[in-house]
Design a protein around this motif. Sequence first.
Motif, PDB file in Angstrom:
ATOM      1  N   ALA A  17       0.834  -1.210   0.000  1.00 32.31           N
ATOM      2  CA  ALA A  17       0.000   0.000   0.000  1.00 32.31           C
ATOM      3  C   ALA A  17       0.866   1.256   0.000  1.00 32.31           C
ATOM      4  O   ALA A  17       0.574   2.240  -0.682  1.00 32.31           O
ATOM      5  N   ILE A  18       1.986   1.199   0.789  1.00 26.48           N
ATOM      6  CA  ILE A  18       2.882   2.348   0.836  1.00 26.48           C
ATOM      7  C   ILE A  18       3.555   2.556  -0.517  1.00 26.48           C
ATOM      8  O   ILE A  18       3.670   3.665  -1.027  1.00 26.48           O
ATOM      9  N   SER A  19       4.007   1.445  -1.137  1.00 26.87           N
ATOM     10  CA  SER A  19       4.728   1.553  -2.403  1.00 26.87           C
ATOM     11  C   SER A  19       3.824   1.972  -3.545  1.00 26.87           C
ATOM     12  O   SER A  19       4.283   2.476  -4.557  1.00 26.87           O
ATOM     13  N   GLN A  20       2.516   1.765  -3.397  1.00 28.19           N
ATOM     14  CA  GLN A  20       1.593   2.068  -4.475  1.00 28.19           C
ATOM     15  C   GLN A  20       0.839   3.380  -4.243  1.00 28.19           C
ATOM     16  O   GLN A  20      -0.294   3.537  -4.665  1.00 28.19           O
ATOM     17  N   THR A  21       1.488   4.311  -3.564  1.00 29.95           N
ATOM     18  CA  THR A  21       0.871   5.616  -3.357  1.00 29.95           C
ATOM     19  C   THR A  21       0.715   6.333  -4.693  1.00 29.95           C
ATOM     20  O   THR A  21       1.595   6.235  -5.558  1.00 29.95           O
ATOM     21  N   PRO A  22      -0.380   7.071  -4.890  1.00 29.62           N
ATOM     22  CA  PRO A  22      -0.602   7.751  -6.175  1.00 29.62           C
ATOM     23  C   PRO A  22       0.380   8.883  -6.470  1.00 29.62           C
ATOM     24  O   PRO A  22       0.575   9.228  -7.628  1.00 29.62           O
ATOM     25  N   ILE A  23       0.964   9.475  -5.424  1.00 27.17           N
ATOM     26  CA  ILE A  23       1.855  10.616  -5.642  1.00 27.17           C
ATOM     27  C   ILE A  23       3.061  10.542  -4.719  1.00 27.17           C
ATOM     28  O   ILE A  23       3.046   9.855  -3.693  1.00 27.17           O
ATOM     29  N   LYS A  24       4.106  11.249  -5.112  1.00 24.46           N
ATOM     30  CA  LYS A  24       5.250  11.510  -4.246  1.00 24.46           C
ATOM     31  C   LYS A  24       5.482  13.012  -4.270  1.00 24.46           C
ATOM     32  O   LYS A  24       5.408  13.631  -5.339  1.00 24.46           O
ATOM     33  N   VAL A  25       5.740  13.602  -3.104  1.00 28.05           N
ATOM     34  CA  VAL A  25       5.897  15.051  -3.016  1.00 28.05           C
ATOM     35  C   VAL A  25       7.240  15.401  -2.386  1.00 28.05           C
ATOM     36  O   VAL A  25       7.600  14.859  -1.335  1.00 28.05           O
ATOM     37  N   GLU A  26       7.971  16.294  -3.045  1.00 25.91           N
ATOM     38  CA  GLU A  26       9.215  16.845  -2.498  1.00 25.91           C
ATOM     39  C   GLU A  26       8.909  18.246  -1.976  1.00 25.91           C
ATOM     40  O   GLU A  26       8.415  19.097  -2.711  1.00 25.91           O
ATOM     41  N   LYS A  27       9.223  18.466  -0.709  1.00 26.29           N
ATOM     42  CA  LYS A  27       8.897  19.731  -0.049  1.00 26.29           C
ATOM     43  C   LYS A  27      10.181  20.488   0.268  1.00 26.29           C
ATOM     44  O   LYS A  27      11.149  19.895   0.761  1.00 26.29           O
ATOM     45  N   SER A  28      10.174  21.811   0.012  1.00 17.96           N
ATOM     46  CA  SER A  28      11.381  22.591   0.242  1.00 17.96           C
ATOM     47  C   SER A  28      11.030  24.052   0.491  1.00 17.96           C
ATOM     48  O   SER A  28      10.025  24.565  -0.019  1.00 17.96           O
ATOM     49  N   HIS A  61       6.073  22.539  -3.048  1.00 15.51           N
ATOM     50  CA  HIS A  61       5.653  21.145  -2.956  1.00 15.51           C
ATOM     51  C   HIS A  61       5.596  20.616  -4.393  1.00 15.51           C
ATOM     52  O   HIS A  61       4.717  20.996  -5.174  1.00 15.51           O
ATOM     53  N   THR A  62       6.559  19.773  -4.736  1.00 11.69           N
ATOM     54  CA  THR A  62       6.726  19.329  -6.116  1.00 11.69           C
ATOM     55  C   THR A  62       6.308  17.869  -6.233  1.00 11.69           C
ATOM     56  O   THR A  62       6.832  17.006  -5.537  1.00 11.69           O
ATOM     57  N   VAL A  63       5.400  17.594  -7.154  1.00  9.59           N
ATOM     58  CA  VAL A  63       4.715  16.293  -7.220  1.00  9.59           C
ATOM     59  C   VAL A  63       5.245  15.438  -8.369  1.00  9.59           C
ATOM     60  O   VAL A  63       5.580  15.950  -9.439  1.00  9.59           O
ATOM     61  N   SER A  64       5.326  14.121  -8.127  1.00  6.71           N
ATOM     62  CA  SER A  64       5.492  13.126  -9.184  1.00  6.71           C
ATOM     63  C   SER A  64       4.389  12.087  -9.028  1.00  6.71           C
ATOM     64  O   SER A  64       3.806  11.941  -7.947  1.00  6.71           O
ATOM     65  N   TYR A  65       4.112  11.327 -10.105  1.00 11.73           N
ATOM     66  CA  TYR A  65       2.930  10.478 -10.144  1.00 11.73           C
ATOM     67  C   TYR A  65       3.263   8.994 -10.234  1.00 11.73           C
ATOM     68  O   TYR A  65       4.266   8.592 -10.832  1.00 11.73           O
ATOM     69  N   ALA A  66       2.373   8.178  -9.682  1.00 11.41           N
ATOM     70  CA  ALA A  66       2.503   6.721  -9.737  1.00 11.41           C
ATOM     71  C   ALA A  66       2.574   6.228 -11.174  1.00 11.41           C
ATOM     72  O   ALA A  66       1.894   6.742 -12.063  1.00 11.41           O
ATOM     73  N   ASN A  69       8.529   7.531 -13.694  1.00  9.86           N
ATOM     74  CA  ASN A  69       9.776   7.920 -13.038  1.00  9.86           C
ATOM     75  C   ASN A  69      10.169   6.963 -11.912  1.00  9.86           C
ATOM     76  O   ASN A  69      10.647   7.389 -10.859  1.00  9.86           O
ATOM     77  N   GLY A  70       9.911   5.678 -12.135  1.00 10.92           N
ATOM     78  CA  GLY A  70      10.303   4.671 -11.165  1.00 10.92           C
ATOM     79  C   GLY A  70       9.310   4.419 -10.055  1.00 10.92           C
ATOM     80  O   GLY A  70       9.509   3.513  -9.240  1.00 10.92           O
ATOM     81  N   MET A  71       8.234   5.194  -9.993  1.00 10.23           N
ATOM     82  CA  MET A  71       7.211   4.951  -8.973  1.00 10.23           C
ATOM     83  C   MET A  71       6.348   3.756  -9.369  1.00 10.23           C
ATOM     84  O   MET A  71       6.068   3.542 -10.548  1.00 10.23           O
ATOM     85  N   GLU A  72       5.900   3.003  -8.363  1.00 11.91           N
ATOM     86  CA  GLU A  72       5.055   1.841  -8.615  1.00 11.91           C
ATOM     87  C   GLU A  72       3.721   2.269  -9.215  1.00 11.91           C
ATOM     88  O   GLU A  72       3.179   3.312  -8.842  1.00 11.91           O
ATOM     89  N   PRO A  73       3.152   1.490 -10.129  1.00 17.93           N
ATOM     90  CA  PRO A  73       1.830   1.815 -10.683  1.00 17.93           C
ATOM     91  C   PRO A  73       0.718   1.541  -9.669  1.00 17.93           C
ATOM     92  O   PRO A  73       0.919   0.802  -8.696  1.00 17.93           O
ATOM     93  N   ILE A  74      -0.437   2.140  -9.900  1.00 14.80           N
ATOM     94  CA  ILE A  74      -1.592   1.937  -9.013  1.00 14.80           C
ATOM     95  C   ILE A  74      -2.772   1.306  -9.739  1.00 14.80           C
ATOM     96  O   ILE A  74      -3.820   1.101  -9.147  1.00 14.80           O
ATOM     97  N   GLY A  75      -2.629   1.010 -11.008  1.00 18.37           N
ATOM     98  CA  GLY A  75      -3.735   0.405 -11.746  1.00 18.37           C
ATOM     99  C   GLY A  75      -4.721   1.444 -12.267  1.00 18.37           C
ATOM    100  O   GLY A  75      -4.408   2.626 -12.373  1.00 18.37           O
ATOM    101  N   THR A  76      -5.923   0.981 -12.596  1.00 22.31           N
ATOM    102  CA  THR A  76      -6.951   1.865 -13.145  1.00 22.31           C
ATOM    103  C   THR A  76      -8.172   1.883 -12.230  1.00 22.31           C
ATOM    104  O   THR A  76      -8.435   0.905 -11.533  1.00 22.31           O
ATOM    105  N   PRO A  77      -8.936   2.992 -12.241  1.00 21.02           N
ATOM    106  CA  PRO A  77      -8.608   4.256 -12.907  1.00 21.02           C
ATOM    107  C   PRO A  77      -7.369   4.876 -12.266  1.00 21.02           C
ATOM    108  O   PRO A  77      -7.041   4.578 -11.121  1.00 21.02           O
TER     109      PRO A  77
END
Length: 280
Positions: A17-28, A61-66, A69-77
């Motif tokens: 569940a942790i690895s399949q998060t829809p987003i990753k955020v870098e905060k600075s 707050h800079t976002v990347s998506y499941a 870029n190496g993030m695990e997929p989350i399926g559909t939708p």
Amino acid sequence: MKKILFLSITILCAQLAISQTPIKVEKSGDGNPILFLPGFTTPGTVWNETINNLNGNFETHTVSYAGFNGMEPIGTPWYAPVKDRLIEYVKEENLTNLTIIGHSMGGNLATDLTVALGDKVDGLILVDALPCMRDVMMPGVSANSLQYDSPYNNQMLGMPDDAFKNTALMMARNMTNNEDKVELIASWSIEADRKTYVYGYTDLLKLDLRPSLRDIQTETLILGATFPSKEMAQQTFEKQYASLKDKTIALADNSKHFIMFDQPEWLYSQINSYLARNAQ
């Protein structure tokens, strides 16, 4: 033994569940928050130079998506969980006086978030984003006619890697005038989870955010590219955003879709002017 097995399964499910998060955020940084949303397949790092050229102090707050870029997929939708998690993130972080800046699909998410979050959002900048891509790319085609299981999607899923790479390179050349960035843009598609790439794009084509634009009260800056022509781009943006009340449309000369690569100084100037004006 059963307890040990149950515990192992529980831990595995939690890790998944942790690895399949829809987003990753870098905060600075410190200051009023800005949420940076990249486009489809694009990593949050596409905004790094823009962030480095901001005038003033901001908490970014800079976002990347499941699936990218190496993030695990989350399926559909795919789109809806990304949107919902972003809304949760803003509330969890208690972000107020928030400016949202979105490029391409990131602009769709920015529009959805602005509607959902109301007075938490003070600023909205949309960079070469359209509320209904389908109307431009596939005029007359209904959202209901677009399905995950389709001949085109199945062809894309089964395409050999070499052919997919050639397609990605061709598409990238239509997205920037900066030849040095073509392979970079193409690599984001090539390295993406293929199902996320194919089915996520179906989600985007089904979107029509035009009816919700009338609910946005935030002053909105719309920055567009002039490819294939300035006249055509102006007409498209005015038509697509007709129901958005408080807006300014500005177009970058000699630019394709990735304005941050083709006209970076112009982009920085537009964003900084907006932020300074909006802070008054």
